[in-house]
Design a protein around this motif. Structure first.
Motif, PDB file in Angstrom:
ATOM      1  N   LEU A 111       0.998  -1.217  -0.002  1.00 16.78           N
ATOM      2  CA  LEU A 111       0.011   0.164   0.007  1.00 16.78           C
ATOM      3  C   LEU A 111       0.849   1.232  -0.067  1.00 16.78           C
ATOM      4  CD1 LEU A 111      -2.824  -1.089   2.890  1.00 16.78           C
ATOM      5  CD2 LEU A 111      -3.009  -0.964   0.191  1.00 16.78           C
ATOM      6  N   THR A 112       1.925   1.282   0.857  1.00 15.74           N
ATOM      7  CA  THR A 112       2.590   2.333   0.975  1.00 15.74           C
ATOM      8  C   THR A 112       3.571   2.617  -0.483  1.00 15.74           C
ATOM      9  OG1 THR A 112       2.814   2.004   3.253  1.00 15.74           O
ATOM     10  CG2 THR A 112       4.457   3.636   2.378  1.00 15.74           C
ATOM     11  N   GLY A 113       4.016   1.769  -0.803  1.00 12.65           N
ATOM     12  CA  GLY A 113       5.039   1.801  -1.816  1.00 12.65           C
ATOM     13  C   GLY A 113       4.089   2.248  -3.133  1.00 12.65           C
ATOM     14  N   GLU A 114       2.878   1.481  -3.329  1.00 14.04           N
ATOM     15  CA  GLU A 114       2.006   2.124  -4.638  1.00 14.04           C
ATOM     16  C   GLU A 114       1.665   3.567  -4.469  1.00 14.04           C
ATOM     17  OE1 GLU A 114      -2.001   1.005  -7.089  1.00 14.04           O
ATOM     18  OE2 GLU A 114      -1.157  -0.466  -5.871  1.00 14.04           O
ATOM     19  N   ALA A 115       1.215   3.989  -3.045  1.00 15.18           N
ATOM     20  CA  ALA A 115       1.011   5.205  -2.802  1.00 15.18           C
ATOM     21  C   ALA A 115       2.121   6.434  -3.255  1.00 15.18           C
ATOM     22  CB  ALA A 115       0.699   5.439  -1.221  1.00 15.18           C
ATOM     23  N   ALA A 116       3.310   5.882  -2.889  1.00 16.76           N
ATOM     24  CA  ALA A 116       4.464   6.682  -3.236  1.00 16.76           C
ATOM     25  C   ALA A 116       4.757   6.996  -4.870  1.00 16.76           C
ATOM     26  CB  ALA A 116       5.905   6.034  -2.783  1.00 16.76           C
ATOM     27  N   LEU A 117       4.363   5.705  -5.658  1.00 19.34           N
ATOM     28  CA  LEU A 117       4.470   5.864  -7.211  1.00 19.34           C
ATOM     29  C   LEU A 117       3.223   6.691  -7.462  1.00 19.34           C
ATOM     30  CD1 LEU A 117       5.657   2.495  -7.850  1.00 19.34           C
ATOM     31  CD2 LEU A 117       7.047   4.337  -7.943  1.00 19.34           C
ATOM     32  N   ARG A 118       2.180   6.427  -6.900  1.00 19.14           N
ATOM     33  CA  ARG A 118       0.906   7.069  -7.424  1.00 19.14           C
ATOM     34  C   ARG A 118       1.129   8.746  -7.334  1.00 19.14           C
ATOM     35  NH1 ARG A 118      -3.235   4.364 -10.362  1.00 19.14           N
ATOM     36  NH2 ARG A 118      -3.265   2.054  -9.614  1.00 19.14           N
ATOM     37  N   ALA A 119       1.728   9.270  -6.234  1.00 24.24           N
ATOM     38  CA  ALA A 119       2.035  10.639  -5.831  1.00 24.24           C
ATOM     39  C   ALA A 119       3.352  11.101  -6.921  1.00 24.24           C
ATOM     40  CB  ALA A 119       2.644  10.623  -4.384  1.00 24.24           C
ATOM     41  N   GLY A 120       3.870  10.336  -7.471  1.00 26.79           N
ATOM     42  CA  GLY A 120       4.642  10.946  -8.310  1.00 26.79           C
ATOM     43  C   GLY A 120       6.120  10.709  -8.426  1.00 26.79           C
ATOM     44  N   ALA A 121       6.546   9.774  -7.216  1.00 31.61           N
ATOM     45  CA  ALA A 121       8.064   9.276  -7.007  1.00 31.61           C
ATOM     46  C   ALA A 121       8.590   8.584  -8.485  1.00 31.61           C
ATOM     47  CB  ALA A 121       8.100   8.449  -6.041  1.00 31.61           C
ATOM     48  N   GLY A 122       9.763   8.655  -8.900  1.00 32.36           N
ATOM     49  CA  GLY A 122      10.191   8.258 -10.048  1.00 32.36           C
ATOM     50  C   GLY A 122      10.659   6.619  -9.754  1.00 32.36           C
ATOM     51  N   LYS A 123      11.095   6.528  -8.653  1.00 31.46           N
ATOM     52  CA  LYS A 123      11.868   4.951  -8.424  1.00 31.46           C
ATOM     53  C   LYS A 123      11.422   4.842  -7.045  1.00 31.46           C
ATOM     54  CE  LYS A 123      15.837   5.310 -11.094  1.00 31.46           C
ATOM     55  NZ  LYS A 123      17.481   5.187 -11.184  1.00 31.46           N
ATOM     56  N   LEU A 124      11.191   3.441  -6.831  1.00 29.34           N
ATOM     57  CA  LEU A 124      10.860   2.820  -5.573  1.00 29.34           C
ATOM     58  C   LEU A 124      11.674   1.453  -5.199  1.00 29.34           C
ATOM     59  CD1 LEU A 124       8.815   2.569  -2.998  1.00 29.34           C
ATOM     60  CD2 LEU A 124       7.327   1.170  -4.500  1.00 29.34           C
ATOM     61  N   GLN A 125      12.319   1.594  -4.282  1.00 28.02           N
ATOM     62  CA  GLN A 125      12.918   0.245  -3.562  1.00 28.02           C
ATOM     63  C   GLN A 125      12.116  -0.037  -2.293  1.00 28.02           C
ATOM     64  OE1 GLN A 125      16.844   2.081  -3.209  1.00 28.02           O
ATOM     65  NE2 GLN A 125      17.526   0.464  -4.497  1.00 28.02           N
ATOM     66  N   MET A 126      11.784  -1.115  -2.118  1.00 29.19           N
ATOM     67  CA  MET A 126      11.033  -1.833  -1.071  1.00 29.19           C
ATOM     68  C   MET A 126      11.956  -2.758  -0.139  1.00 29.19           C
ATOM     69  SD  MET A 126       7.033  -1.926  -1.970  1.00 29.19           S
ATOM     70  CE  MET A 126       7.015  -3.419  -3.021  1.00 29.19           C
ATOM     71  N   ALA A 127      12.180  -2.728   0.940  1.00 32.07           N
ATOM     72  CA  ALA A 127      13.016  -3.799   1.615  1.00 32.07           C
ATOM     73  C   ALA A 127      12.131  -4.486   2.731  1.00 32.07           C
ATOM     74  CB  ALA A 127      14.441  -2.910   2.500  1.00 32.07           C
ATOM     75  N   THR A 128      12.181  -5.825   2.825  1.00 34.11           N
ATOM     76  CA  THR A 128      11.405  -6.372   3.867  1.00 34.11           C
ATOM     77  C   THR A 128      11.727  -7.934   3.827  1.00 34.11           C
ATOM     78  OG1 THR A 128       8.985  -6.984   4.268  1.00 34.11           O
ATOM     79  CG2 THR A 128       9.772  -7.325   2.101  1.00 34.11           C
ATOM     80  N   VAL A 129      11.424  -8.419   4.943  1.00 33.27           N
ATOM     81  CA  VAL A 129      11.969  -9.647   5.237  1.00 33.27           C
ATOM     82  C   VAL A 129      11.916 -10.675   3.970  1.00 33.27           C
ATOM     83  CG1 VAL A 129      11.227  -9.859   7.729  1.00 33.27           C
ATOM     84  CG2 VAL A 129       9.577 -10.515   5.956  1.00 33.27           C
ATOM     85  N   GLU A 130      12.852 -11.360   4.006  1.00 34.99           N
ATOM     86  CA  GLU A 130      13.298 -12.300   2.677  1.00 34.99           C
ATOM     87  C   GLU A 130      12.237 -13.292   2.491  1.00 34.99           C
ATOM     88  OE1 GLU A 130      16.944 -14.291   3.835  1.00 34.99           O
ATOM     89  OE2 GLU A 130      16.112 -15.016   5.660  1.00 34.99           O
ATOM     90  N   ALA A 131      11.479 -13.806   3.474  1.00 36.69           N
ATOM     91  CA  ALA A 131      10.018 -14.660   3.138  1.00 36.69           C
ATOM     92  C   ALA A 131       8.875 -14.155   2.284  1.00 36.69           C
ATOM     93  CB  ALA A 131       9.806 -15.199   4.545  1.00 36.69           C
ATOM     94  N   VAL A 132       8.963 -12.840   2.139  1.00 36.90           N
ATOM     95  CA  VAL A 132       7.758 -12.253   1.327  1.00 36.90           C
ATOM     96  C   VAL A 132       8.528 -11.218   0.489  1.00 36.90           C
ATOM     97  CG1 VAL A 132       6.340 -12.399   3.379  1.00 36.90           C
ATOM     98  CG2 VAL A 132       7.363 -10.319   2.976  1.00 36.90           C
ATOM     99  N   ALA A 133       9.477 -10.949   0.158  1.00 37.29           N
ATOM    100  CA  ALA A 133      10.244 -10.052  -0.817  1.00 37.29           C
ATOM    101  C   ALA A 133      10.010 -10.326  -2.194  1.00 37.29           C
ATOM    102  CB  ALA A 133      11.641  -9.714  -0.647  1.00 37.29           C
ATOM    103  N   SER A 134       9.959 -11.641  -2.680  1.00 38.58           N
ATOM    104  CA  SER A 134       9.700 -12.094  -3.806  1.00 38.58           C
ATOM    105  C   SER A 134       8.275 -11.835  -4.229  1.00 38.58           C
ATOM    106  CB  SER A 134      10.401 -13.475  -4.053  1.00 38.58           C
ATOM    107  OG  SER A 134      11.696 -13.442  -4.306  1.00 38.58           O
ATOM    108  N   PRO A 135       7.381 -12.609  -3.369  1.00 32.64           N
ATOM    109  CA  PRO A 135       5.983 -12.319  -3.815  1.00 32.64           C
ATOM    110  C   PRO A 135       5.456 -11.002  -3.806  1.00 32.64           C
ATOM    111  CG  PRO A 135       6.268 -14.174  -2.270  1.00 32.64           C
ATOM    112  CD  PRO A 135       7.614 -13.161  -2.233  1.00 32.64           C
ATOM    113  N   LEU A 136       6.079 -10.153  -2.942  1.00 30.61           N
ATOM    114  CA  LEU A 136       5.742  -8.428  -2.873  1.00 30.61           C
ATOM    115  C   LEU A 136       6.390  -7.831  -4.185  1.00 30.61           C
ATOM    116  CD1 LEU A 136       4.401  -6.567  -1.142  1.00 30.61           C
ATOM    117  CD2 LEU A 136       6.650  -6.155  -0.025  1.00 30.61           C
ATOM    118  N   GLY A 137       7.427  -8.316  -4.750  1.00 28.81           N
ATOM    119  CA  GLY A 137       8.022  -7.909  -5.921  1.00 28.81           C
ATOM    120  C   GLY A 137       7.058  -8.214  -7.089  1.00 28.81           C
ATOM    121  N   VAL A 138       6.544  -9.221  -7.241  1.00 32.25           N
ATOM    122  CA  VAL A 138       5.400  -9.723  -8.177  1.00 32.25           C
ATOM    123  C   VAL A 138       4.342  -8.634  -8.111  1.00 32.25           C
ATOM    124  CG1 VAL A 138       4.057 -11.352  -9.072  1.00 32.25           C
ATOM    125  CG2 VAL A 138       6.206 -12.021  -8.248  1.00 32.25           C
TER     126      VAL A 138
END
Length: 292
Positions: free
Chosen positions: A47-74
């Protein structure tokens, strides 16, 4: 007390967002580095990451626990993912600070907290990230409740610091009774700013906004439906996105609160006053950036 001003159309007209030139690209609109989430709460970061992009940010990096990083990237294919070490309880481990050491100086704003819990390590992680001297830092949710006001004040003397607490989080941060926040939110906002040097959005049925040397802004344009899980995660992302694209912290917080409130009103009118979801705010953000 500091002057109190209504956050309304007149204020926004006097404090416009920086214009985006037609020749701009993703690099000129800045990079948000988002840290948070956990094995059992991965969606907050989405939710936070998409909101940042919707507000106009050009690039987004999301750092989270390894167990969910890949599914979140999809789920958020526009973001670059960073997998962090995980504790046995599914929260981010202390070693995550080391993983992020090279990334923090390269971002335009570091946003920490969505989806995190107040574990024994959370405060240590926040202090570790502070030591990396990000260009700007937004603390939300557990990341701000586990911080120490004195440490935050030291950080705020070196970099723009933004806090986005609701009443319960203020009570924990300031070590006071929740009624002290509810009874006089404007005074509590002033106290937080005085002790931390941060720009603050004190969230509630009415939102109070301020920072060092600024007036206090009072916003009443939300709606009851915004009182739902994930709503604050969206607000934090809008703030982060606006800062990344070059908006000053105070103006970014104020505009984000106004956009968030207007998105809630739109959802309420189209879906119903109660029962719309935080993710349904997201598609409304880009148009509101123009129409407000």
């Amino acid at each position: 007390m500091t002057e109190i001003i209504a956050l309304d159309g007149d204020w926004r007209a006097a404090h416009p967002l920086p214009k985006i030139e037609s020749s701009s690209d993703k690099n000129s609109r800045g990079r948000v580095l988002l840290v948070g989430g956990a094995r059992f709460v991965p969606g907050a970061l989405a939710l936070t990451g998409e909101a940042a992009l919707r507000a106009g940010a050009g690039k987004l990096q999301m750092a989270t626990v390894e167990a969910v990083a890949s599914p979140l990237g999809v789920l958020i294919p526009e973001a670059a993912m960073v997998a962090l070490p995980m504790r046995e309880d599914g929260e981010i481990g202390l070693e995550g600070v080391t993983v992020l050491a090279d990334l923090v100086p390269l971002c335009d704003v570091l946003l920490v907290g969505p989806g995190m819990s107040a574990t024994s390590d959370t405060g240590t992680i926040v202090r570790g990230l502070l030591s990396l001297s990000p260009p700007a830092l937004l603390l939300d949710a557990a990341a701000l409740t586990c911080a120490d006001p004195c440490e935050l004040a030291i950080a705020a003397a070196k970099l723009p610091l933004i806090l986005t607490p609701h009443h319960g989080e203020v009570a924990r941060l300031m070590g006071c009774d929740r009624h002290a926040v509810t009874d006089d939110p404007a005074q509590m906002l002033s106290d937080i700013i005085c002790q931390t040097g941060a720009f603050v959005a004190l969230k509630g049925p009415e939102t109070w906004i301020g920072g060092p040397g600024t007036p206090i802004l009072h916003f009443t344009g939300g709606c009851p439906g915004l009182g739902i899980g994930g709503s604050g995660d969206v607000l934090a992302g809008i703030i982060g996105g606006l800062i990344a694209r070059g908006t000053s912290p105070f103006v970014a917080v104020a505009w984000a609160v106004a956009i968030h409130g207007a998105a809630g009103q739109l959802a309420a009118s189209e879906i119903g006053p109660i029962g719309f979801l935080a993710r349904e705010l997201l598609p409304r953000i880009p148009r509101l950036l123009e129409t407000l």
